[in-house]
Design a protein around this motif. Structure first.
Motif, PDB file in Angstrom:
ATOM      1  N   PRO A   1       0.814  -1.227   0.000  1.00  0.00           N
ATOM      2  CA  PRO A   1       0.000   0.000   0.000  1.00  0.00           C
ATOM      3  C   PRO A   1       0.847   1.277   0.000  1.00  0.00           C
ATOM      4  CG  PRO A   1      -0.748  -1.533   1.698  1.00  0.00           C
ATOM      5  CD  PRO A   1       0.528  -2.087   1.156  1.00  0.00           C
TER       6      PRO A   1
ATOM      7  N   SER B   1       0.572   4.058  -2.888  1.00  0.00           N
ATOM      8  CA  SER B   1       0.262   5.459  -2.599  1.00  0.00           C
ATOM      9  C   SER B   1       1.306   6.382  -3.229  1.00  0.00           C
ATOM     10  CB  SER B   1       0.223   5.661  -1.081  1.00  0.00           C
ATOM     11  OG  SER B   1       0.010   7.006  -0.783  1.00  0.00           O
TER      12      SER B   1
ATOM     13  N   GLU C   1       0.591   6.591  -6.852  1.00  0.00           N
ATOM     14  CA  GLU C   1      -0.586   7.428  -7.092  1.00  0.00           C
ATOM     15  C   GLU C   1      -0.221   8.914  -6.981  1.00  0.00           C
ATOM     16  OE1 GLU C   1      -5.043   8.058  -5.197  1.00  0.00           O
ATOM     17  OE2 GLU C   1      -3.706   6.553  -4.329  1.00  0.00           O
ATOM     18  N   GLY C   2       0.535   9.249  -5.940  1.00  0.00           N
ATOM     19  CA  GLY C   2       0.932  10.638  -5.719  1.00  0.00           C
ATOM     20  C   GLY C   2       1.828  11.150  -6.818  1.00  0.00           C
TER      21      GLY C   2
ATOM     22  N   ALA D   1       0.021  11.844  -9.966  1.00  0.00           N
ATOM     23  CA  ALA D   1      -0.915  12.982  -9.912  1.00  0.00           C
ATOM     24  C   ALA D   1      -0.209  14.318 -10.136  1.00  0.00           C
ATOM     25  CB  ALA D   1      -1.632  12.995  -8.561  1.00  0.00           C
ATOM     26  N   VAL D   2       1.087  14.390  -9.819  1.00  0.00           N
ATOM     27  CA  VAL D   2       1.794  15.675  -9.840  1.00  0.00           C
ATOM     28  C   VAL D   2       1.764  16.340 -11.220  1.00  0.00           C
ATOM     29  CG1 VAL D   2       4.082  16.738  -9.669  1.00  0.00           C
ATOM     30  CG2 VAL D   2       3.289  15.217  -7.866  1.00  0.00           C
TER      31      VAL D   2
ATOM     32  N   MET E   1      -1.721  17.634 -12.409  1.00  0.00           N
ATOM     33  CA  MET E   1      -2.159  18.733 -11.537  1.00  0.00           C
ATOM     34  C   MET E   1      -1.366  20.007 -11.823  1.00  0.00           C
ATOM     35  SD  MET E   1      -4.595  17.655  -9.695  1.00  0.00           S
ATOM     36  CE  MET E   1      -4.794  18.434  -8.147  1.00  0.00           C
TER      37      MET E   1
ATOM     38  N   SER F   1      -0.014   5.483   3.534  1.00  0.00           N
ATOM     39  CA  SER F   1      -0.981   5.373   2.452  1.00  0.00           C
ATOM     40  C   SER F   1      -2.161   6.338   2.617  1.00  0.00           C
ATOM     41  CB  SER F   1      -1.503   3.943   2.407  1.00  0.00           C
ATOM     42  OG  SER F   1      -2.478   3.836   1.422  1.00  0.00           O
ATOM     43  N   PHE F   2      -2.426   7.131   1.598  1.00  0.00           N
ATOM     44  CA  PHE F   2      -3.659   7.919   1.546  1.00  0.00           C
ATOM     45  C   PHE F   2      -3.937   8.284   0.087  1.00  0.00           C
ATOM     46  CE2 PHE F   2      -1.004  11.485   0.917  1.00  0.00           C
ATOM     47  CZ  PHE F   2      -0.081  11.569   1.954  1.00  0.00           C
ATOM     48  N   ALA F   3      -5.163   8.725  -0.170  1.00  0.00           N
ATOM     49  CA  ALA F   3      -5.533   9.041  -1.555  1.00  0.00           C
ATOM     50  C   ALA F   3      -5.111  10.454  -1.916  1.00  0.00           C
ATOM     51  CB  ALA F   3      -7.040   8.903  -1.715  1.00  0.00           C
ATOM     52  N   TYR F   4      -4.573  10.628  -3.123  1.00  0.00           N
ATOM     53  CA  TYR F   4      -4.169  11.947  -3.612  1.00  0.00           C
ATOM     54  C   TYR F   4      -5.255  12.502  -4.528  1.00  0.00           C
ATOM     55  CZ  TYR F   4       0.572  11.049  -2.037  1.00  0.00           C
ATOM     56  OH  TYR F   4       1.677  10.814  -1.268  1.00  0.00           O
ATOM     57  N   PRO F   5      -5.355  13.835  -4.596  1.00  0.00           N
ATOM     58  CA  PRO F   5      -6.213  14.382  -5.645  1.00  0.00           C
ATOM     59  C   PRO F   5      -5.603  13.977  -6.979  1.00  0.00           C
ATOM     60  CG  PRO F   5      -5.049  16.135  -4.459  1.00  0.00           C
ATOM     61  CD  PRO F   5      -4.710  14.855  -3.786  1.00  0.00           C
ATOM     62  N   LYS F   6      -6.428  13.528  -7.896  1.00  0.00           N
ATOM     63  CA  LYS F   6      -5.862  12.910  -9.098  1.00  0.00           C
ATOM     64  C   LYS F   6      -6.027  13.727 -10.369  1.00  0.00           C
ATOM     65  CE  LYS F   6      -6.798   8.104  -7.719  1.00  0.00           C
ATOM     66  NZ  LYS F   6      -7.741   8.387  -6.630  1.00  0.00           N
ATOM     67  N   THR F   7      -7.073  14.501 -10.449  1.00  0.00           N
ATOM     68  CA  THR F   7      -7.385  15.077 -11.749  1.00  0.00           C
ATOM     69  C   THR F   7      -7.390  16.606 -11.710  1.00  0.00           C
ATOM     70  OG1 THR F   7      -9.752  15.163 -11.308  1.00  0.00           O
ATOM     71  CG2 THR F   7      -8.893  13.100 -12.238  1.00  0.00           C
TER      72      THR F   7
ATOM     73  N   ASP G   1     -10.224  18.039  -9.857  1.00  0.00           N
ATOM     74  CA  ASP G   1     -10.063  18.203  -8.409  1.00  0.00           C
ATOM     75  C   ASP G   1      -9.525  19.605  -8.116  1.00  0.00           C
ATOM     76  OD1 ASP G   1     -10.856  15.623  -7.963  1.00  0.00           O
ATOM     77  OD2 ASP G   1      -8.821  14.811  -7.805  1.00  0.00           O
TER      78      ASP G   1
ATOM     79  N   LEU H   1      -6.799  23.602  -2.763  1.00  0.00           N
ATOM     80  CA  LEU H   1      -5.813  22.730  -3.423  1.00  0.00           C
ATOM     81  C   LEU H   1      -4.897  23.565  -4.328  1.00  0.00           C
ATOM     82  CD1 LEU H   1      -4.629  20.003  -4.217  1.00  0.00           C
ATOM     83  CD2 LEU H   1      -6.544  19.667  -5.772  1.00  0.00           C
TER      84      LEU H   1
ATOM     85  N   LEU I   1       6.034  18.432  -4.437  1.00  0.00           N
ATOM     86  CA  LEU I   1       4.662  18.719  -4.888  1.00  0.00           C
ATOM     87  C   LEU I   1       3.719  17.596  -4.476  1.00  0.00           C
ATOM     88  CD1 LEU I   1       5.167  20.351  -8.406  1.00  0.00           C
ATOM     89  CD2 LEU I   1       5.067  21.414  -6.170  1.00  0.00           C
ATOM     90  N   LYS I   2       4.209  16.375  -4.531  1.00  0.00           N
ATOM     91  CA  LYS I   2       3.393  15.232  -4.094  1.00  0.00           C
ATOM     92  C   LYS I   2       3.064  15.381  -2.609  1.00  0.00           C
ATOM     93  CE  LYS I   2       5.539  11.346  -3.326  1.00  0.00           C
ATOM     94  NZ  LYS I   2       5.365  11.085  -1.900  1.00  0.00           N
TER      95      LYS I   2
ATOM     96  N   LEU J   1       0.349  17.928  -2.187  1.00  0.00           N
ATOM     97  CA  LEU J   1      -0.965  17.385  -2.549  1.00  0.00           C
ATOM     98  C   LEU J   1      -1.461  16.433  -1.461  1.00  0.00           C
ATOM     99  CD1 LEU J   1      -0.453  16.582  -6.354  1.00  0.00           C
ATOM    100  CD2 LEU J   1      -1.672  18.504  -5.355  1.00  0.00           C
TER     101      LEU J   1
END
Lengths: 158, 196
Positions: A34, A38, A41-42, A45-46, A49, B116-122, B125, B132, B186-187, B190
């Motif tokens: 996990p 993560s 995923e991060g 996204a950079v 964004m 672990s956590f969810a990032y803004p993806k799009t 967002d 943000l 930057l990650k 976010l």
């Protein structure tokens, strides 16, 4: 694949540089870890964004970009004019002026000190252009143990 | 070369025409790259008005330095070097510039992955959350200027490592390490936004 290798692979994936044969191994690691999932995923996204953020900022000023050529042309003309415009004092005139100042400085050099008298044979004056093309630097070197005088003449101002 | 006929003309030909006295050819180069240049400039200096000045000054400088351009090289790589330097100079002179603490732990490969956590993806967002956008802006502003330039050229311009290295006059290794650091920061921003 360990987490350290996975993190390298994640950046390669984000940059589109991950070899195809490594994709499956990375996917398997991400499915089981996990923290790396993560991270992936991060990192992914950079880019979108940042592009969206900069795009939105640029869009705010987009109408003003229509006038960019007018601004650039004005800047080109302004510089051209500045290069064409003769300075009220020709550049070469600074040479005798600097020499005269140097001579004056020598004439009025304090005599009541313990310093040895100045020997004019050892002084040199040199001029050098600096990066801006608008400045002239004069170095007056009076020899060892004596102060060096530096004149900086920029846009007609000393 | 007619105004209408310049649209599809390669950069090299436009540069030759400009050097031959055709100002319209240089106008085409300005029209071609002003949007991209503005995107990079606004990312580095952070302010739209300053970015407009930076783009203008960079094109004026490019016009007078065009005789130094080496044919065969990419015009935009050559131009971006002027642009980025101009933008960094402007940023340093601006009141927004401040001492940035360089967190070298990001350069270490041993830095541990975050929880672990969810990032803004799009981008949506981003559009839906002013906070943000603000968080991202602060994170960009906190990057050292050369790191900011690297990530903008990579993520916004899509330039290859080698092109960025040429544009910024540094090695590919430096580009990669700056990119790693900037992406990480930057990650983190976010992620913090998501947590907060």
């Amino acid at each position: 694949m360990d987490c350290r290798t996975a993190r390298k692979r994640i950046e390669e994936k984000v940059d589109g540089l991950l070899p195809r044969e490594a994709e499956g191994e990375l996917a398997a690691h991400l499915a089981a870890c996990p923290a790396c999932a993560s991270e992936s995923e991060g990192m992914s996204a950079v880019g979108p964004m940042l592009a969206a953020f900069v795009g939105a900022r640029a869009a705010e000023k987009a109408p003003r970009l229509d006038a960019m050529w007018t601004r650039v042309r004005a800047g080109i003309e302004e510089r051209r004019e500045a290069e064409r415009r003769p300075s009220w004092i020709p550049r070469w005139a600074w040479l005798p002026a600097a020499l005269a100042l140097a001579v004056l400085a020598l004439l009025f050099y304090p005599t009541g000190t313990a310093r040895s008298p100045f020997n004019p044979r050892s002084f040199e004056v040199s001029f050098e252009d600096v990066e801006s093309d608008t400045a002239t630097v004069a170095l007056v070197d009076k020899g060892e143990d004596l102060p060096r005088v530096i004149w900086i003449i920029e846009d007609g101002k000393t | 070369m007619t105004e209408r006929g310049k649209a599809g003309v390669p950069d090299d030909e436009l540069i030759r025409a400009t050097l031959g006295g055709d100002e319209g050819a240089f106008r085409e180069l300005v029209e071609r790259y002003k949007g991209r240049a503005f995107g990079v400039a606004v990312g580095i200096v952070g302010d739209g008005d300053d970015a407009m000045d930076v783009v203008q000054d960079s094109f004026v400088k490019a016009y007078y330095k065009l005789k130094e351009f080496r044919f065969g090289a990419n015009f935009y790589t050559w131009f971006y070097r002027l642009l980025v330097n101009q933008a960094i100079d402007r940023w340093r002179k601006s009141s927004r510039s401040s001492e940035v603490r360089f967190d070298e732990s990001w350069l270490s490969e041993d830095a541990s992955p975050p929880d672990s956590f969810a990032y803004p993806k799009t981008p949506e967002d981003l559009a839906s959350s002013r906070e943000l956008g603000d968080a991202l802006q602060r994170a960009i502003a906190a990057l050292p200027e050369h790191h900011r330039a690297v990530i903008l050229l990579r993520e916004v311009e899509g330039m290859a490592y080698e092109e960025i290295a040429k544009a910024l006059d540094c090695s590919v290794g430096t580009v990669m390490s700056r990119l790693h650091y900037a992406r990480g920061k930057l990650k983190e921003a976010l992620g913090k936004h998501r947590e907060g």
